[in-house]
Scaffold this motif. Structure first.
Motif, mmCIF file in Angstrom:
data_model
loop_
_atom_site.group_PDB
_atom_site.id
_atom_site.type_symbol
_atom_site.label_atom_id
_atom_site.label_comp_id
_atom_site.label_asym_id
_atom_site.label_seq_id
_atom_site.Cartn_x
_atom_site.Cartn_y
_atom_site.Cartn_z
ATOM 1 N N HIS A 269 0.854 -1.152 0.080
ATOM 2 C CA HIS A 269 0.032 -0.004 -0.118
ATOM 3 C C HIS A 269 0.988 1.392 0.105
ATOM 4 C CE1 HIS A 269 -3.542 2.213 0.743
ATOM 5 N NE2 HIS A 269 -2.990 3.232 1.727
ATOM 6 N N ASN A 270 0.823 2.056 -1.125
ATOM 7 C CA ASN A 270 1.643 3.135 -1.123
ATOM 8 C C ASN A 270 3.085 2.951 -1.119
ATOM 9 O OD1 ASN A 270 -0.653 4.706 -1.733
ATOM 10 N ND2 ASN A 270 -0.929 5.146 0.260
ATOM 11 N N GLY A 271 3.596 2.033 -1.369
ATOM 12 C CA GLY A 271 5.133 1.607 -1.558
ATOM 13 C C GLY A 271 5.736 1.228 -0.276
ATOM 14 N N GLU A 272 4.568 0.661 0.620
ATOM 15 C CA GLU A 272 5.083 -0.018 2.042
ATOM 16 C C GLU A 272 4.290 -1.197 2.285
ATOM 17 O OE1 GLU A 272 4.629 1.805 5.848
ATOM 18 O OE2 GLU A 272 3.252 3.169 5.110
ATOM 19 N N TRP A 273 4.783 -2.111 3.132
ATOM 20 C CA TRP A 273 4.007 -3.396 3.376
ATOM 21 C C TRP A 273 3.244 -3.194 4.732
ATOM 22 C CZ3 TRP A 273 3.516 -7.575 0.278
ATOM 23 C CH2 TRP A 273 4.434 -7.846 -0.602
ATOM 24 N N LYS A 274 1.989 -3.454 4.607
ATOM 25 C CA LYS A 274 1.136 -3.520 5.730
ATOM 26 C C LYS A 274 0.623 -4.546 6.158
ATOM 27 C CE LYS A 274 -0.295 1.310 5.008
ATOM 28 N NZ LYS A 274 -0.158 2.227 6.174
ATOM 29 N N MET A 275 0.099 -4.691 7.384
ATOM 30 C CA MET A 275 -0.296 -6.252 7.837
ATOM 31 C C MET A 275 -1.920 -6.139 8.317
ATOM 32 S SD MET A 275 1.257 -8.753 10.375
ATOM 33 C CE MET A 275 0.427 -10.151 10.969
ATOM 34 N N HIS A 276 -2.737 -6.931 7.756
ATOM 35 C CA HIS A 276 -3.962 -6.823 8.244
ATOM 36 C C HIS A 276 -4.265 -8.173 8.763
ATOM 37 C CE1 HIS A 276 -8.665 -7.532 7.091
ATOM 38 N NE2 HIS A 276 -8.362 -7.045 8.287
ATOM 39 N N ALA A 277 -4.473 -8.073 10.250
ATOM 40 C CA ALA A 277 -4.791 -9.334 10.995
ATOM 41 C C ALA A 277 -6.153 -9.929 10.858
ATOM 42 C CB ALA A 277 -4.537 -8.954 12.714
ATOM 43 N N ILE A 278 -6.471 -10.892 10.024
ATOM 44 C CA ILE A 278 -7.698 -11.507 9.778
ATOM 45 C C ILE A 278 -8.330 -12.246 10.789
ATOM 46 C CG2 ILE A 278 -8.856 -12.649 8.135
ATOM 47 C CD1 ILE A 278 -6.997 -12.055 6.056
ATOM 48 N N GLY A 279 -7.639 -13.328 11.149
ATOM 49 C CA GLY A 279 -8.049 -14.184 12.364
ATOM 50 C C GLY A 279 -9.451 -14.698 12.196
ATOM 51 N N GLU A 280 -9.700 -15.204 10.886
ATOM 52 C CA GLU A 280 -10.889 -15.885 10.560
ATOM 53 C C GLU A 280 -10.895 -17.425 10.962
ATOM 54 O OE1 GLU A 280 -13.753 -16.298 6.641
ATOM 55 O OE2 GLU A 280 -12.879 -14.263 7.237
ATOM 56 N N ASN A 281 -11.528 -17.864 11.457
ATOM 57 C CA ASN A 281 -11.431 -19.538 11.729
ATOM 58 C C ASN A 281 -12.311 -20.182 10.533
ATOM 59 O OD1 ASN A 281 -10.976 -18.924 14.198
ATOM 60 N ND2 ASN A 281 -13.043 -19.123 15.044
#
Length: 193
Positions: A164-176
């Motif tokens: 995203h806009n030249g950097e790495w981001k993390m989304h914690a999904i945590g879906e069973n």
């Protein structure tokens, strides 16, 4: 300082690491199930085979490559799985997936990390399960996701790393979910792309 991730939380990995991250390690750890013997005497442990996987997707949401216990390295060489642990014995990470973010091809938009119980025990039976992201440069933990949401599921879509806009981001999904391999989770993964 490590961020303890909550389901649905988004973080900038560069900000949490205090600078640009170039190499990360996704670590997965757990312990074998301890069972008491007859009449409470003696004990034995039951092996648990959890599996970490990393799936690579392009801008269109098409699966490009998979890194898991049957393919320990991405075709482009940017992602390497250190090997399958089938018991959960020992301290620290039981399985690791190393990602060189500088070598992930430009057409890859997101990486999805999943955990599956190959031996079929549900996560309510697994002790001390966690998933974490570590900065490979200094071995500092950037983010941690505990498998504390216990239940009768046998898989989890843990997190998504995305550009995203030249950097790495993390989304914690945590879906069973349920299933012995990441392939069983594909219908559930698609909405997160």
């Amino acid at each position: 300082m490590s961020v303890s991730l909550q389901k649905g939380q988004k973080i900038s990995l560069d900000k949490e690491a205090g600078g640009a991250l170039t190499r990360i390690v996704m670590g997965l750890g757990w312990d074998a199930i301890k069972k008491k013997g007859l009449f409470g005497f003696g004990s034995k442990s039951e092996s648990v085979d959890l599996d970490a996987s990393c799936l690579m997707f392009d801008e269109a949401g098409k699966a490009v490559d998979f890194v898991w216990f049957r393919q320990l390295k991405s075709r482009d060489g940017s992602i390497v799985h250190t090997g399958d642990n089938r018991t959960g014995a020992g301290d620290g990470d039981d399985e690791q997936i190393e990602v060189d973010l500088t070598k992930v091809p430009a057409q890859i938009k997101s990486l999805i990390f999943t955990v599956n119980s190959f031996t079929g025990q549900n996560f309510s039976q697994v002790e001390n399960g966690y998933c974490r992201i570590v900065n490979a440069a200094d071995q500092k933990e950037v983010a941690r996701f505990d498998l504390s949401v216990q239940g009768a599921h046998t898989a989890q879509i843990m997190a998504k790393l995305y550009r995203h806009n030249g950097e790495w981001k993390m989304h914690a999904i945590g879906e069973n979910g349920s299933g012995r391999t990441f392939d069983d989770l594909m219908p559930q993964i698609t909405p997160h792309l």
